[in-house]
Design a protein around this motif. Structure first.
Motif, short mmCIF file in Angstrom:
data_model
loop_
_atom_site.label_atom_id
_atom_site.label_comp_id
_atom_site.label_asym_id
_atom_site.label_seq_id
_atom_site.Cartn_x
_atom_site.Cartn_y
_atom_site.Cartn_z
N LEU A 55 -8.96 -54.10 24.69
CA LEU A 55 -9.03 -55.24 23.78
C LEU A 55 -10.07 -56.24 24.24
N PRO A 56 -10.93 -56.68 23.35
CA PRO A 56 -11.93 -57.65 23.75
C PRO A 56 -11.36 -59.05 23.93
N LEU A 57 -10.21 -59.29 23.34
CA LEU A 57 -9.66 -60.65 23.34
C LEU A 57 -8.51 -60.77 24.32
N LEU A 58 -8.54 -61.82 25.14
CA LEU A 58 -7.41 -62.12 26.02
C LEU A 58 -6.57 -63.21 25.36
N SER A 59 -5.30 -62.96 25.16
CA SER A 59 -4.44 -63.97 24.54
C SER A 59 -3.43 -64.48 25.55
N ILE A 60 -3.26 -65.79 25.56
CA ILE A 60 -2.37 -66.43 26.53
C ILE A 60 -1.47 -67.40 25.78
N ALA A 61 -0.16 -67.21 25.89
CA ALA A 61 0.77 -68.14 25.24
C ALA A 61 1.34 -69.11 26.26
N ILE A 62 1.49 -70.36 25.85
CA ILE A 62 2.09 -71.37 26.71
C ILE A 62 3.49 -71.64 26.15
N ALA A 63 4.50 -71.27 26.91
CA ALA A 63 5.87 -71.39 26.43
C ALA A 63 6.71 -72.19 27.42
N GLY A 68 8.44 -81.87 25.78
CA GLY A 68 7.85 -82.98 26.53
C GLY A 68 7.54 -82.70 27.97
N ILE A 69 7.25 -81.44 28.31
CA ILE A 69 7.01 -81.09 29.72
C ILE A 69 5.52 -80.81 30.00
N GLY A 70 4.68 -81.04 29.00
CA GLY A 70 3.24 -80.89 29.23
C GLY A 70 2.64 -79.59 28.72
N LYS A 71 3.34 -78.89 27.85
CA LYS A 71 2.81 -77.60 27.35
C LYS A 71 1.52 -77.80 26.56
N THR A 72 1.56 -78.76 25.63
CA THR A 72 0.38 -78.92 24.77
C THR A 72 -0.82 -79.44 25.56
N VAL A 89 -13.37 -69.78 23.23
CA VAL A 89 -11.92 -69.95 23.18
C VAL A 89 -11.46 -70.42 21.80
N LEU A 90 -10.35 -69.84 21.36
CA LEU A 90 -9.68 -70.29 20.14
C LEU A 90 -8.31 -70.81 20.56
N LEU A 91 -7.98 -72.02 20.11
CA LEU A 91 -6.70 -72.63 20.47
C LEU A 91 -5.84 -72.73 19.22
N LEU A 92 -4.70 -72.08 19.26
CA LEU A 92 -3.80 -72.06 18.10
C LEU A 92 -2.64 -73.03 18.36
N ASP A 93 -2.46 -73.98 17.46
CA ASP A 93 -1.31 -74.86 17.56
C ASP A 93 -0.10 -74.14 16.98
N GLY A 94 0.67 -73.55 17.89
CA GLY A 94 1.83 -72.77 17.45
C GLY A 94 3.09 -73.61 17.31
N ASP A 95 2.96 -74.92 17.46
CA ASP A 95 4.08 -75.81 17.14
C ASP A 95 3.92 -76.10 15.65
N LEU A 96 4.38 -75.13 14.85
CA LEU A 96 3.94 -75.05 13.46
C LEU A 96 4.41 -76.20 12.58
N SER A 97 5.49 -76.86 12.97
CA SER A 97 6.00 -77.93 12.10
C SER A 97 5.86 -79.32 12.72
N VAL A 170 -11.07 -65.60 24.27
CA VAL A 170 -9.72 -65.99 24.68
C VAL A 170 -9.02 -66.70 23.51
N LEU A 171 -7.77 -66.34 23.31
CA LEU A 171 -6.91 -67.05 22.36
C LEU A 171 -5.80 -67.72 23.16
N ILE A 172 -5.69 -69.04 23.04
CA ILE A 172 -4.60 -69.75 23.71
C ILE A 172 -3.63 -70.24 22.64
N ILE A 173 -2.37 -69.94 22.84
CA ILE A 173 -1.36 -70.29 21.85
C ILE A 173 -0.40 -71.31 22.45
N ASP A 174 -0.42 -72.52 21.89
CA ASP A 174 0.59 -73.51 22.30
C ASP A 174 1.85 -73.22 21.49
#
Ligand SMILES: Nc1ncnc2c1ncn2[C@@H]1O[C@H](COP(=O)(O)OP(=O)(O)OP(=O)(O)O)[C@@H](O)[C@H]1O
Ligand SMILES: [Mg+2]
Length: 316
Positions: A55-63, A68-72, A89-97, A170-174
């Motif tokens: 895969l050419p893309l590395l994806s990293i999720a921050i969970a 309020g602990i500094g994830k974003t 880098v692509l940053l996805l705001d996965g805190d969808l609401s 790189v894809l980073i997913i908050d």
């Protein structure tokens, strides 16, 4: 971090090495200041992210379960840190609401992932240009239906990511706090999951709960730990060892401490200025820790985007 009553030692069967394309819905994408911690040893060695060769893309999720602990802040600043190392880098705001990435970076999106989910916009139409060339997929705030998408919409959202990851490294997913299926589905879709905790018991109890739910599914590799708001590395290590012991005993997981972001007043100051702290306060201990984490995750830094074909095949 109390295991639930009656929980027994149950080593998990190792997860399969690969995952189905369904687990990584975007995989069809085209193309491709040291801690103030006298006496404590630095984190040993690299913490290279697991990056499957095909895969050419590395994806990293921050969970991490707790809010309020500094994830974003970690997600946004790590994205910039990796961009500074030459990654696209692509940053996805996965805190969808309850979106926050745009606020932290001082951006005002006109369209969000909500427009994509409802079919009003295509994924490529909502991408924003952020600092250091980072591209951002902003989420909506205060739209209840986004908090609990049905599976069809969630999968559609993930799959349409392939439209914007083609030229990214790189894809980073908050992700949002909590252990709802939606958050964990987003996290599980990534190559690498960084579970975040602070040194406080409620945070590491929630981190353990997150690990527990995540480990009920086959993962390409165990999640790793990032301790935020740590007084020093010694404190972070103690927290990591404590969660690590329980994770090993009850979940059969070997938990590696991958990063430590110190408690640093520069973070809150940067948040108020709506700037990432790696830019607003580049000399702060928190910024230094982000650069260190970015380097360690990307080790070796010169990873080829695609695996070269074996010589014999090239000659054929
Ligand atoms: N390393 C740090 N040192 C000091 N304060 C910090 C640090 N990281 C985060 N904070 C503080 O915590 C607040 C919340 O951070 P952030 O929004 O990144 O957390 P979060 O885990 O994403 O929250 P949520 O779960 O609500 O999305 C920040 O506004 C900042 O004031
Ligand atoms: Mg957040």
């Amino acid at each position: 971090m109390r295991p639930s009553p009656g929980e027994t030692h149950r080593p998990r069967v190792p997860a399969p090495a690969g995952r189905s394309p369904r687990e990584r819905p975007w995989s069809g994408a085209p193309g491709g200041a040291p801690l103030a911690d006298a006496g404590a040893a630095p984190l040993a060695g690299p913490c290279a992210a697991h990056h499957p060769d095909e895969l050419p893309l590395l994806s990293i999720a921050i969970a991490g379960g707790k809010g309020g602990i500094g994830k974003t802040n970690l997600a946004a600043n790590l994205a910039i840190g990796m961009s500074d190392l030459g990654r696209r880098v692509l940053l996805l705001d996965g805190d969808l609401s309850l979106a926050n990435v745009d606020l932290l970076l001082g951006l005002a999106p006109r369209h969000t992932l909500h427009d994509v989910v409802t079919g009003r916009r295509r994924m490529e139409e909502i991408v924003l240009a952020g600092p250091a060339g980072v591209r951002i997929l902003p989420a909506a705030s205060g739209i209840e239906e986004m908090a609990d998408l049905d599976e069809v919409r969630r999968e559609r959202l993930l799959r349409s990511l392939a439209r914007v990851t083609g030229d990214r490294d790189v894809l980073i997913i908050d992700t949002a706090p909590g252990i709802q299926a939606q958050n964990l589905r987003l996290a599980r879709a990534a190559d690498e999951i960084l579970v975040v905790t602070t040194p406080e018991p409620p945070a590491f109890a929630d981190a353990y709960a997150t690990l527990k739910v995540l480990s009920a599914h086959a993962l390409a590799r165990p999640p790793r730990l990032v301790v935020t708001m740590a007084r020093d590395r010694g404190e972070a290590r103690r927290v990591s060892e404590r969660i690590g012991r329980v994770a090993r005993r009850f979940l059969g997981l070997d938990l590696e401490l991958c990063g430590v972001i110190p408690r640093d007043a520069a973070v809150a100051r940067a948040v108020r200025r709506q700037q990432p702290f790696v830019r607003a306060y580049p000399d702060s201990p928190a910024a230094e820790a982000i650069r260190d984490l970015a380097r360690r995750l990307l080790d070796p830094p010169e990873r080829p985007r695609r695996r070269a074909r074996p010589a014999a095949l090239q000659a054929a």
